[in-house]
Design a protein around this motif. Structure first.
Motif, PDB file in Angstrom:
ATOM      1  N   UNK A  55       0.788  -1.233   0.000  1.00 31.69           N
ATOM      2  CA  UNK A  55       0.000   0.000   0.000  1.00 31.69           C
ATOM      3  C   UNK A  55       0.824   1.289   0.000  1.00 31.69           C
ATOM      4  N   UNK A  56       2.151   1.182   0.085  1.00 36.60           N
ATOM      5  CA  UNK A  56       3.018   2.373   0.035  1.00 36.60           C
ATOM      6  C   UNK A  56       3.902   2.307  -1.208  1.00 36.60           C
ATOM      7  N   UNK A  57       4.205   3.477  -1.744  1.00 39.75           N
ATOM      8  CA  UNK A  57       5.094   3.528  -2.911  1.00 39.75           C
ATOM      9  C   UNK A  57       6.540   3.327  -2.491  1.00 39.75           C
ATOM     10  N   UNK A  58       7.379   3.034  -3.471  1.00 41.61           N
ATOM     11  CA  UNK A  58       8.827   2.937  -3.298  1.00 41.61           C
ATOM     12  C   UNK A  58       9.217   1.893  -2.252  1.00 41.61           C
ATOM     13  N   UNK A  59       8.605   0.737  -2.309  1.00 45.07           N
ATOM     14  CA  UNK A  59       8.902  -0.345  -1.375  1.00 45.07           C
ATOM     15  C   UNK A  59       9.759  -1.413  -2.060  1.00 45.07           C
ATOM     16  N   UNK A  60      10.331  -2.281  -1.269  1.00 47.33           N
ATOM     17  CA  UNK A  60      11.046  -3.441  -1.816  1.00 47.33           C
ATOM     18  C   UNK A  60      10.087  -4.291  -2.636  1.00 47.33           C
ATOM     19  N   UNK A  61       8.872  -4.415  -2.166  1.00 42.06           N
ATOM     20  CA  UNK A  61       7.855  -5.173  -2.895  1.00 42.06           C
ATOM     21  C   UNK A  61       7.651  -4.607  -4.299  1.00 42.06           C
ATOM     22  N   UNK A  62       7.538  -3.292  -4.395  1.00 41.34           N
ATOM     23  CA  UNK A  62       7.357  -2.661  -5.702  1.00 41.34           C
ATOM     24  C   UNK A  62       8.586  -2.889  -6.587  1.00 41.34           C
ATOM     25  N   UNK A  63       9.779  -2.824  -5.999  1.00 43.99           N
ATOM     26  CA  UNK A  63      11.006  -3.076  -6.771  1.00 43.99           C
ATOM     27  C   UNK A  63      11.044  -4.518  -7.284  1.00 43.99           C
ATOM     28  N   UNK A  64      10.598  -5.471  -6.477  1.00 42.81           N
ATOM     29  CA  UNK A  64      10.548  -6.865  -6.923  1.00 42.81           C
ATOM     30  C   UNK A  64       9.557  -7.032  -8.081  1.00 42.81           C
ATOM     31  N   UNK A  65       8.406  -6.382  -7.984  1.00 39.96           N
ATOM     32  CA  UNK A  65       7.412  -6.446  -9.061  1.00 39.96           C
ATOM     33  C   UNK A  65       7.978  -5.859 -10.354  1.00 39.96           C
ATOM     34  N   UNK A  66       8.649  -4.723 -10.240  1.00 40.80           N
ATOM     35  CA  UNK A  66       9.247  -4.097 -11.425  1.00 40.80           C
ATOM     36  C   UNK A  66      10.340  -4.980 -12.024  1.00 40.80           C
ATOM     37  N   UNK A  67      11.157  -5.602 -11.174  1.00 35.21           N
ATOM     38  CA  UNK A  67      12.212  -6.490 -11.674  1.00 35.21           C
ATOM     39  C   UNK A  67      11.601  -7.696 -12.390  1.00 35.21           C
ATOM     40  N   UNK A  68      10.531  -8.242 -11.846  1.00 33.18           N
ATOM     41  CA  UNK A  68       9.853  -9.368 -12.499  1.00 33.18           C
ATOM     42  C   UNK A  68       9.367  -8.953 -13.890  1.00 33.18           C
TER      43      UNK A  68
END
Length: 192
Positions: free
Chosen positions: A12-25
């Motif tokens: 639910x927050x921007x600029x997270x490790x989760x978001x970076x993993x999604x972008x890398x995928x």
């Protein structure tokens, strides 16, 4: 053969490790000529509370309609999310409550206790970040949130197979370890 891949960052927050993993995928998938669409839960505007329930009327906001359209479009769904209190964030659960609706994701049929799975033919991959060590998560806690995601959410709608990759423990991880996790996510995307 190129696939249509929907990637959802479920933090639910921007600029997270989760978001970076999604972008890398997604980067890895595009490197193999897969077509991708990406959504970020943090940027989506909608009421996550399913106040009307299944018997009422609660019109879908534009972001929810766009997400539903992308789910219908995809062959493979990727969800990246943090593990909080053993489950996905509440806002992500709200996204599922609001979009995986009867008539879209499943349909009850007369005479059958089990619904028709309207999203059959799609696979899913769930990338999970956690502070809990992986062995503890599986052996002691028995990964209840994973079972719910696999069987009672995605499997209920027809996604099969549903695979998980856990990145843990995040707390105390080094920048080098996080970089390795991003490379792993890229490789998973390239193998999709």
């Amino acid at each position: 053969m190129p696939r249509r891949i929907l990637v959802l960052s479920g933090h639910p927050a921007e600029a997270s490790l989760t978001e970076a993993l999604a972008e890398a995928y997604a980067e890895g998938a595009r490197s193999k000529d897969h077509e991708t669409r990406s959504f970020s839960l943090a940027r989506m505007q909608f009421n996550p509370d399913f106040t009307a329930g299944y018997g009422g009327q609660q019109p879908l906001e534009p972001d929810l309609l766009a997400f539903q359209e992308a789910v219908a479009w995809c062959d493979h769904l990727v969800i990246a999310h943090p593990l909080w209190w053993g489950l996905m964030p509440a806002r992500l659960k709200g996204l599922f409550d609001r979009t995986l609706l009867p008539g879209f994701a499943f349909r009850y049929e007369a005479g059958s206790p089990f619904p028709a799975k309207l999203l059959k033919g799609r696979s899913a991959e769930v990338l999970v970040t956690a502070d809990t060590p992986v062995w503890w998560l599986y052996l002691v806690l028995r990964a209840g949130g994973y079972r719910a995601m696999k069987s009672q959410i995605l499997g209920f709608c027809g996604f099969r197979p549903v695979r998980f990759k856990t990145f843990a423990p995040v707390r105390g991880s080094t920048p080098e370890r996080r970089q390795r996790w991003l490379e792993t996510a890229r490789r998973l995307g390239a193998r999709a």
